[in-house]
Motif scaffolding. Structure first.
Motif, PDB file in Angstrom:
ATOM      1  N   ALA A 184      15.198 -27.239   7.447  1.00  0.00           N
ATOM      2  CA  ALA A 184      16.301 -26.294   7.346  1.00  0.00           C
ATOM      3  C   ALA A 184      16.868 -25.919   8.706  1.00  0.00           C
ATOM      4  CB  ALA A 184      15.850 -25.031   6.614  1.00  0.00           C
ATOM      5  N   SER A 185      16.101 -26.141   9.762  1.00  0.00           N
ATOM      6  CA  SER A 185      16.577 -25.856  11.123  1.00  0.00           C
ATOM      7  C   SER A 185      15.867 -26.790  12.088  1.00  0.00           C
ATOM      8  CB  SER A 185      16.343 -24.392  11.505  1.00  0.00           C
ATOM      9  OG  SER A 185      14.976 -24.068  11.477  1.00  0.00           O
ATOM     10  N   TRP A 186      16.537 -27.061  13.239  1.00  0.00           N
ATOM     11  CA  TRP A 186      16.035 -28.108  14.127  1.00  0.00           C
ATOM     12  C   TRP A 186      14.813 -27.693  14.939  1.00  0.00           C
ATOM     13  CZ3 TRP A 186      16.591 -32.902  13.373  1.00  0.00           C
ATOM     14  CH2 TRP A 186      17.744 -33.404  12.765  1.00  0.00           C
ATOM     15  N   ASN A 187      14.444 -26.425  14.976  1.00  0.00           N
ATOM     16  CA  ASN A 187      13.211 -26.049  15.674  1.00  0.00           C
ATOM     17  C   ASN A 187      11.975 -26.303  14.835  1.00  0.00           C
ATOM     18  OD1 ASN A 187      13.908 -23.963  13.876  1.00  0.00           O
ATOM     19  ND2 ASN A 187      12.908 -22.397  15.138  1.00  0.00           N
TER      20      ASN A 187
ATOM     21  N   LEU B  16      -2.600 -20.820   7.807  1.00  0.00           N
ATOM     22  CA  LEU B  16      -1.588 -21.807   8.143  1.00  0.00           C
ATOM     23  C   LEU B  16      -0.762 -21.390   9.349  1.00  0.00           C
ATOM     24  CD1 LEU B  16      -0.451 -22.848   4.563  1.00  0.00           C
ATOM     25  CD2 LEU B  16      -1.685 -24.263   6.218  1.00  0.00           C
ATOM     26  N   GLN B  17      -0.454 -20.107   9.468  1.00  0.00           N
ATOM     27  CA  GLN B  17       0.305 -19.671  10.639  1.00  0.00           C
ATOM     28  C   GLN B  17      -0.459 -19.926  11.925  1.00  0.00           C
ATOM     29  OE1 GLN B  17       1.498 -15.589   9.862  1.00  0.00           O
ATOM     30  NE2 GLN B  17       3.434 -16.260   8.948  1.00  0.00           N
TER      31      GLN B  17
ATOM     32  N   GLU C  49       8.361 -21.327   6.103  1.00  0.00           N
ATOM     33  CA  GLU C  49       8.025 -20.281   5.136  1.00  0.00           C
ATOM     34  C   GLU C  49       7.906 -20.858   3.724  1.00  0.00           C
ATOM     35  OE1 GLU C  49      10.396 -20.061   7.453  1.00  0.00           O
ATOM     36  OE2 GLU C  49       9.419 -18.593   8.772  1.00  0.00           O
ATOM     37  N   ASP C  50       8.785 -21.804   3.375  1.00  0.00           N
ATOM     38  CA  ASP C  50       8.694 -22.461   2.064  1.00  0.00           C
ATOM     39  C   ASP C  50       7.393 -23.251   1.954  1.00  0.00           C
ATOM     40  OD1 ASP C  50      11.268 -21.595   1.186  1.00  0.00           O
ATOM     41  OD2 ASP C  50      12.198 -23.217   2.325  1.00  0.00           O
ATOM     42  N   PHE C  51       7.042 -23.949   3.022  1.00  0.00           N
ATOM     43  CA  PHE C  51       5.794 -24.711   3.062  1.00  0.00           C
ATOM     44  C   PHE C  51       4.602 -23.806   2.771  1.00  0.00           C
ATOM     45  CE2 PHE C  51       2.109 -25.831   5.659  1.00  0.00           C
ATOM     46  CZ  PHE C  51       1.856 -27.145   5.292  1.00  0.00           C
TER      47      PHE C  51
END
Length: 474
Positions: free
Chosen positions: A334-337, A452-453, A434-436
Motif C-alpha cells: 500500500a506504500s513504498w516504505n 510481530l511488531q 497493519e493488515d498483515f
C-alpha cells in the motif's frame, strides 16, 4: 524484484454517456476542488494523484524501435471520487499534443512529472469520465542514485526495448496515476516494424498485419499496479505450453539462447502447481519470462511476464519472481516504505520451493545462517525503509524472517491458513503491515501484535521462536 546479482480509441455509448454527471443535484461551483498532485506516499509523495480512481487504461503506441521514438495515445477510463474542476496525471518527459475529457478539448499544464488537466466542464463526484492524451517523443528512463542498479521505465539497449518500472518508471512512457493504490485493467496496442515481436502483460488477443508493420494487442484483465506494466520489443521467440493447472505459460527468449533457456525454465509448471496448492489458485491467465539477450544483474516480477537479465535465468530467481505474482502483484504493497511485504514474501516462498525440492533440513539450516548473518551485520528492521533501502537485505532477508518467525510461532497448519487467508482477502488490491498483523492475529486466534511488531520494527533481531518446521503442498 529479485535479489540483486549475488543475492484508436473506442467511446462507449449508452443511455447515460460515460462522463455524464450522475442523475442527482449537481455540486455547486464552490464545492469543486483541484485533485491532489500526489497521494502522499512516505517515500515518493508526488507519485499518484488524488480525486479519482482509474478503471482501465488503453495504451496505443506506434514505436520506431530503431530510433527509440514513440507516438502514443492513451485512453483512461476513471471515476471521480470528489467533485473535480481539475486533476493530475503523472508523465515524465514526452511532448503532450492534445488532451480531451469526455470528447471535449481540455486545457492542460506541465510542471515536472505533473500533467494538470482542466476539463471544459467540472466533474461531479461519482461521474465516470474518459481522458484521452496524445503524446510523442523519446522515452527517457529515470536514473535514481538511490536505485543505481536499474534505470526505471522505458529502456532501449542493443536494439531491444524493455520496460522495468519499479517504483516510478511507468510515467516515462504513458500518462498514469502512478501509485500502487490505484490499480486498473489494461489494453496495450503496440505497433512495431517487422520482424520485431512485442510481449506485454496478460494475454495476446490479436496480431494485426499492416505489411511492413504489425500491431500486437495485449489484454491484462485483472487489476495491475502501474509499476508492473511492461513492454518488450525485439527479436524473440515465443516458447509456449499449458501448465497442469491450465495456465498458459509463454516465455519470450532471444533465439540464440532459446534452447538453453527453455531448459532453465522447464520447471515453471511444477512451480505453478506448488504455489497454487500452497497459496491459492494462480491469480492470472498466463505467466512467463522475457529474458533479455544481455545481463541486467536483476529480474523484475512485471505482472504475468517477468523480466530477466540473461545472468538471472536460474531456478531460484524464477521461483522468486513467480511467487511475486501472488504477493507483490495480486496483493500489492500500500506504500513504498513497506517493500518487505513484497520482497520478504517472495524470498521466503522461494525458500519454501527449495524446501519442497531439497527437504526440511535445507530450509532450517539456511534460515539460521541468514539469521546469524543479519545479526552480525546489524541489519536494520524492514518495516519502514527509506529510498536507499527499498531493495536491501532488510526487506529481503529480515522480511523473510518475519514470515519464518510467524510460522515457528503458530505452526505449519495455521501458517498455511494465514498465507491463503491473506492472499484471498487482499487479492486484486493492496495491503499494509497493519493488515498483515491483523490477519495473523485472526488466523492464529492469538494477539501476536507485539511479537510481530518486534520482528518488523525493532532495531535488534528478536530471539528465534521455539518450534520446528515442516511444510508440504499436499
Amino acid at each position: 524484484m529479485a535479489c540483486l546479482m549475488g543475492l484508436a480509441v473506442t467511446l462507449l455509448v449508452a443511455c447515460q454517456p460515460i462522463g455524464a454527471p450522475p442523475l442527482s443535484t449537481p455540486a455547486s461551483v464552490e464545492e469543486f476542488i483541484e485533485g491532489a498532485s500526489g497521494v502522499g506516499d512516505p517515500i515518493f509523495p508526488l507519485l499518484g494523484n488524488g480525486g479519482y480512481d482509474v478503471q482501465h487504461y488503453t495504451i496505443d503506441l506506434s514505436v520506431d524501435a530503431a530510433r527509440n521514438e514513440i507516438a502514443g495515445a492513451t485512453t483512461i477510463r476513471s471515476e471521480a471520487i470528489h467533485p473535480l474542476r481539475s486533476f493530475h496525471l503523472d508523465l515524465a518527459g514526452l511532448k503532450v499534443e492534445e488532451v480531451t475529457v469526455n470528447g471535449a478539448q481540455a486545457s492542460f499544464e506541465r510542471s515536472g512529472q505533473e500533467l494538470t488537466i482542466i476539463p471544459s466542464s467540472p466533474l461531479n463526484a461519482g461521474a465516470l469520465f474518459t481522458t484521452f492524451v496524445t503524446y510523442a517523443g523519446t522515452p527517457t528512463p529515470i536514473e535514481d542514485a538511490d536505485l543505481g542498479f536499474v534505470a526505471q521505465g522505458w529502456n532501449w539497449r542493443d536494439g531491444v526495448i524493455f520496460v522495468v518500472s519499479e517504483p516510478q518508471g511507468a510515467m516515462t512512457w504513458y500518462p498514469v496515476n502512478n501509485h500502487p493504490i490505484d490499480k486498473a485493467t489494461y489494453t496495450l496496442r503496440i505497433t512495431v516494424e517487422e520482424p520485431n515481436v512485442v510481449a506485454a502483460n496478460g494475454v495476446l488477443v490479436e496480431e494485426i498485419d499492416h505489411g511492413d508493420r504489425r500491431t500486437f494487442v495485449w489484454e491484462m484483465a485483472q487489476p495491475m499496479a502501474s509499476y508492473l506494466t511492461t513492454v518488450v520489443i525485439g527479436d524473440f521467440v515465443r516458447v509456449e505450453e499449458t501448465a497442469s493447472t491450465g495456465v498458459t505459460i509463454r516465455h519470450y527468449f532471444p533465439p540464440r539462447y532459446a534452447d538453453q533457456l527453455t531448459q532453465a525454465f522447464a520447471n515453471t509448471d511444477e512451480m505453478l502447481t506448488f504455489y497454487s496448492d500452497l497459496l491459492g489458485t494462480y491469480p492470472f491467465d498466463a505467466y512467463g519470462a522475457a529474458v533479455m539477450p544481455f545481463p541486467l544483474s536483476f529480474a523484475l516480477e512485471t505482472q504475468t511476464l517477468s523480466i530477466f537479465g540473461l545472468d538471472m535465468a536460474t531456478e531460484g530467481v524464477n521461483a522468486h519472481e513467480l511467487a511475486h505474482q501472488w504477493f507483490g502483484n495480486a496483493v500489492t504493497l500500500a506504500s513504498w516504505n513497506q517493500t518487505w511485504l513484497n520482497e520478504g514474501f517472495a524470498t521466503y516462498l522461494q525458500r519454501l520451493w527449495l524446501e519442497h525440492k531439497l527437504g526440511r533440513e535445507f530450509l532450517e539450516t539456511g534460515m539460521r545462517r541468514y539469521y546469524a548473518m543479519l545479526s552480525a551485520m546489524k541489519t536494520p528492521a524492514p518495516g519502514n525503509v527509506d529510498a536507499r533501502s527499498l531493495f536491501s537485505l532488510s526487506v529481503y532477508e529480515r522480511g523473510a524472517w518475519v514470515l519464518h518467525a510467524l510460522r515457528l510461532r503458530i505452526g505449519d497448519e495455521r501458517f498455511r491458513q494465514f498465507l491463503r487467508t491473506y492472499f484471498t482477502r487482499f487479492k486484486d488490491g493492496v495491503a499494509s503491515t497493519e493488515d498483515f498483523i491483523a490477519v495473523a492475529n485472526e488466523v492464529s486466534e492469538q494477539d501476536l501484535t507485539d511479537f510481530l511488531q518486534s520482528w518488523i520494527y525493532d532495531e535488534n533481531l528478536p530471539p528465534i521462536p521455539e518450534g520446528t518446521v515442516s511444510i508440504s503442498s499436499d
